[in-house]
Design a protein around this motif. Structure first.
Motif, PDB file in Angstrom:
ATOM      1  N   GLN A 185      -0.691   4.301 -12.618  1.00 51.47           N
ATOM      2  CA  GLN A 185      -1.626   4.864 -11.637  1.00 51.47           C
ATOM      3  C   GLN A 185      -2.063   3.704 -10.750  1.00 51.47           C
ATOM      4  OE1 GLN A 185      -3.522   8.091 -12.098  1.00 51.47           O
ATOM      5  NE2 GLN A 185      -4.811   7.795 -10.310  1.00 51.47           N
ATOM      6  N   VAL A 186      -1.696   3.759  -9.467  1.00 49.77           N
ATOM      7  CA  VAL A 186      -1.980   2.679  -8.525  1.00 49.77           C
ATOM      8  C   VAL A 186      -3.191   3.080  -7.683  1.00 49.77           C
ATOM      9  CG1 VAL A 186      -1.063   1.275  -6.649  1.00 49.77           C
ATOM     10  CG2 VAL A 186       0.457   2.045  -8.495  1.00 49.77           C
ATOM     11  N   ASP A 187      -4.216   2.243  -7.701  1.00 49.08           N
ATOM     12  CA  ASP A 187      -5.468   2.486  -6.991  1.00 49.08           C
ATOM     13  C   ASP A 187      -5.511   1.601  -5.747  1.00 49.08           C
ATOM     14  OD1 ASP A 187      -8.098   2.673  -6.097  1.00 49.08           O
ATOM     15  OD2 ASP A 187      -8.982   2.379  -8.075  1.00 49.08           O
ATOM     16  N   LEU A 188      -5.590   2.218  -4.573  1.00 46.43           N
ATOM     17  CA  LEU A 188      -5.598   1.488  -3.305  1.00 46.43           C
ATOM     18  C   LEU A 188      -6.955   1.542  -2.605  1.00 46.43           C
ATOM     19  CD1 LEU A 188      -2.150   2.739  -1.948  1.00 46.43           C
ATOM     20  CD2 LEU A 188      -2.657   0.535  -3.033  1.00 46.43           C
ATOM     21  N   GLY A 223       0.778  -1.230   0.000  1.00 43.89           N
ATOM     22  CA  GLY A 223       0.000   0.000   0.000  1.00 43.89           C
ATOM     23  C   GLY A 223       0.807   1.277   0.000  1.00 43.89           C
ATOM     24  N   ARG A 224       2.018   1.223  -0.545  1.00 46.79           N
ATOM     25  CA  ARG A 224       2.881   2.411  -0.550  1.00 46.79           C
ATOM     26  C   ARG A 224       3.700   2.465  -1.837  1.00 46.79           C
ATOM     27  NH1 ARG A 224       6.043  -0.838   3.911  1.00 46.79           N
ATOM     28  NH2 ARG A 224       7.526  -1.944   2.585  1.00 46.79           N
ATOM     29  N   ARG A 271       3.744  10.490  -6.914  1.00 46.98           N
ATOM     30  CA  ARG A 271       2.904  11.609  -6.488  1.00 46.98           C
ATOM     31  C   ARG A 271       1.507  11.067  -6.192  1.00 46.98           C
ATOM     32  NH1 ARG A 271       2.902  13.773 -12.385  1.00 46.98           N
ATOM     33  NH2 ARG A 271       0.838  13.131 -13.052  1.00 46.98           N
ATOM     34  N   PRO A 272       0.818  11.688  -5.239  1.00 45.63           N
ATOM     35  CA  PRO A 272      -0.537  11.234  -4.903  1.00 45.63           C
ATOM     36  C   PRO A 272      -1.453  11.334  -6.115  1.00 45.63           C
ATOM     37  CG  PRO A 272       0.263  12.817  -3.280  1.00 45.63           C
ATOM     38  CD  PRO A 272       1.238  12.821  -4.416  1.00 45.63           C
ATOM     39  N   ALA A 273      -2.427  10.437  -6.170  1.00 42.03           N
ATOM     40  CA  ALA A 273      -3.418  10.452  -7.245  1.00 42.03           C
ATOM     41  C   ALA A 273      -4.761  10.026  -6.668  1.00 42.03           C
ATOM     42  CB  ALA A 273      -3.009   9.511  -8.372  1.00 42.03           C
ATOM     43  N   GLY A 274      -5.742  10.863  -6.828  1.00 41.31           N
ATOM     44  CA  GLY A 274      -7.069  10.546  -6.322  1.00 41.31           C
ATOM     45  C   GLY A 274      -7.094  10.523  -4.800  1.00 41.31           C
ATOM     46  N   GLU A 275      -8.190  10.005  -4.258  1.00 43.44           N
ATOM     47  CA  GLU A 275      -8.345   9.945  -2.811  1.00 43.44           C
ATOM     48  C   GLU A 275      -7.484   8.870  -2.173  1.00 43.44           C
ATOM     49  OE1 GLU A 275     -12.397   9.746  -1.505  1.00 43.44           O
ATOM     50  OE2 GLU A 275     -13.040  11.154  -3.046  1.00 43.44           O
ATOM     51  N   SER A 276      -7.235   7.803  -2.907  1.00 46.27           N
ATOM     52  CA  SER A 276      -6.509   6.686  -2.326  1.00 46.27           C
ATOM     53  C   SER A 276      -5.652   6.021  -3.399  1.00 46.27           C
ATOM     54  CB  SER A 276      -7.495   5.675  -1.733  1.00 46.27           C
ATOM     55  OG  SER A 276      -6.799   4.633  -1.103  1.00 46.27           O
ATOM     56  N   GLY A 277      -4.511   6.608  -3.655  1.00 43.70           N
ATOM     57  CA  GLY A 277      -3.625   6.027  -4.649  1.00 43.70           C
ATOM     58  C   GLY A 277      -2.472   6.953  -4.956  1.00 43.70           C
ATOM     59  N   PHE A 278      -1.680   6.548  -5.950  1.00 40.87           N
ATOM     60  CA  PHE A 278      -0.519   7.335  -6.344  1.00 40.87           C
ATOM     61  C   PHE A 278      -0.124   6.969  -7.766  1.00 40.87           C
ATOM     62  CE2 PHE A 278       0.853   3.548  -4.053  1.00 40.87           C
ATOM     63  CZ  PHE A 278       1.794   2.978  -4.899  1.00 40.87           C
ATOM     64  N   ASP A 329      -7.942  -2.456   1.792  1.00 36.73           N
ATOM     65  CA  ASP A 329      -8.368  -3.076   3.043  1.00 36.73           C
ATOM     66  C   ASP A 329      -8.761  -4.544   2.871  1.00 36.73           C
ATOM     67  OD1 ASP A 329     -10.599  -2.205   1.553  1.00 36.73           O
ATOM     68  OD2 ASP A 329     -11.856  -2.112   3.352  1.00 36.73           O
ATOM     69  N   VAL A 330      -9.051  -4.956   1.641  1.00 38.01           N
ATOM     70  CA  VAL A 330      -9.331  -6.367   1.352  1.00 38.01           C
ATOM     71  C   VAL A 330      -8.222  -6.967   0.482  1.00 38.01           C
ATOM     72  CG1 VAL A 330     -11.825  -6.248   1.703  1.00 38.01           C
ATOM     73  CG2 VAL A 330     -10.868  -5.761  -0.571  1.00 38.01           C
ATOM     74  N   GLN A 331      -7.013  -6.415   0.601  1.00 41.77           N
ATOM     75  CA  GLN A 331      -5.794  -6.890  -0.062  1.00 41.77           C
ATOM     76  C   GLN A 331      -5.900  -6.884  -1.590  1.00 41.77           C
ATOM     77  OE1 GLN A 331      -7.071  -9.247   2.569  1.00 41.77           O
ATOM     78  NE2 GLN A 331      -6.134  -7.670   3.826  1.00 41.77           N
ATOM     79  N   LEU A 332      -6.593  -5.902  -2.153  1.00 44.53           N
ATOM     80  CA  LEU A 332      -6.755  -5.793  -3.601  1.00 44.53           C
ATOM     81  C   LEU A 332      -6.213  -4.449  -4.066  1.00 44.53           C
ATOM     82  CD1 LEU A 332      -8.013  -6.990  -6.238  1.00 44.53           C
ATOM     83  CD2 LEU A 332     -10.080  -5.722  -5.646  1.00 44.53           C
ATOM     84  N   ILE A 333      -5.305  -4.504  -5.055  1.00 47.79           N
ATOM     85  CA  ILE A 333      -4.856  -3.264  -5.682  1.00 47.79           C
ATOM     86  C   ILE A 333      -5.055  -3.391  -7.188  1.00 47.79           C
ATOM     87  CG2 ILE A 333      -3.116  -2.861  -3.890  1.00 47.79           C
ATOM     88  CD1 ILE A 333      -1.003  -3.224  -6.146  1.00 47.79           C
ATOM     89  N   SER A 334      -5.205  -2.242  -7.806  1.00 47.88           N
ATOM     90  CA  SER A 334      -5.330  -2.175  -9.256  1.00 47.88           C
ATOM     91  C   SER A 334      -4.354  -1.109  -9.734  1.00 47.88           C
ATOM     92  CB  SER A 334      -6.764  -1.792  -9.627  1.00 47.88           C
ATOM     93  OG  SER A 334      -6.902  -1.668 -11.020  1.00 47.88           O
ATOM     94  N   ALA A 335      -3.703  -1.360 -10.840  1.00 44.56           N
ATOM     95  CA  ALA A 335      -2.764  -0.384 -11.397  1.00 44.56           C
ATOM     96  C   ALA A 335      -2.951  -0.335 -12.907  1.00 44.56           C
ATOM     97  CB  ALA A 335      -1.330  -0.762 -11.045  1.00 44.56           C
TER      98      ALA A 335
END
Length: 193
Positions: free
Chosen positions: A156-159, A134-135, A143-150, A163-169
């Motif tokens: 573009q990493v979406d976090l 998550g980092r 650089r930060p992107a959106g409310e929860s990502g970078f 909380d349910v161990q799922l990321i999308s990039a």
């Protein structure tokens, strides 16, 4: 050094092997297995979509189980079918990377060259160790992107579902709105910090 593209791509073996029920790799043994025996280990499922590219470049759509071992400097990614057959092992260390499939082994100058040739896009394997925690990876600007990502390394990493161990990039396309690649990762268990 440029090498000829795998005719079907090593990762395409995941789909072919799953359908055919044929050859697979054995687990790493000897020096390969011992070098990373005590290394941090992340397991889960991933999906990767790389749309067809210009000049007739084939698209990729891969779903697999994964085991990621080691760290950004020296590591290994094993990929298996949903039925558990190990079909590819990608390994790297400073100055080299290689892939082992049932069809044989191939060596590359580095992990970026390996993923570029196999997929048509570089896949930031070294950054995944941090992304899955998550980092951003500390070895590259972000650089930060959106409310929860970078954003990092052109991705573009979406976090939002971390909380349910799922990321999308998504690999951002500087010349259009469609992403060059989409990667989804679901960990089996939370990664330790």
């Amino acid at each position: 050094m440029r090498r000829r593209r795998f005719s079907a791509g090593a990762l395409a073996l995941l789909g072919v092997t799953a359908l055919a029920g044929c050859s697979s790799l054995s687990k790493a043994t000897g020096a390969d297995g011992a070098a990373l025996a005590d290394a941090p280990r992340l397991t889960g499922k991933f999906g990767l979509i790389v749309p067809p590219g210009a000049g007739g470049q084939r698209g990729q759509n891969v779903n697999a189980n994964f085991e990621l071992l080691g760290d950004p400097r020296r590591g290994q990614l094993e990929m298996s079918t949903p039925m558990g057959s190990l079909v590819a092992r990608v390994s790297w260390q400073p100055g080299s990377a290689w892939v082992k499939t049932p069809d044989g082994d191939r060596a590359y100058d580095d992990i970026d060259a390996l993923t570029q040739e196999l997929l048509g896009e570089t896949l930031p394997l070294q950054a995944l160790f941090d992304w899955l925690r998550g980092r951003p990876w500390p070895q590259a600007p972000s650089r930060p992107a959106g409310e929860s990502g970078f954003q990092q390394l052109g991705w573009q990493v979406d976090l939002r579902r971390f909380d349910v161990q799922l990321i999308s990039a998504q690999r951002m396309n500087p010349n259009g709105s469609e992403p060059l690649a989409t990667l989804r990762l679901k960990l089996d268990a939370p990664a330790s910090p």
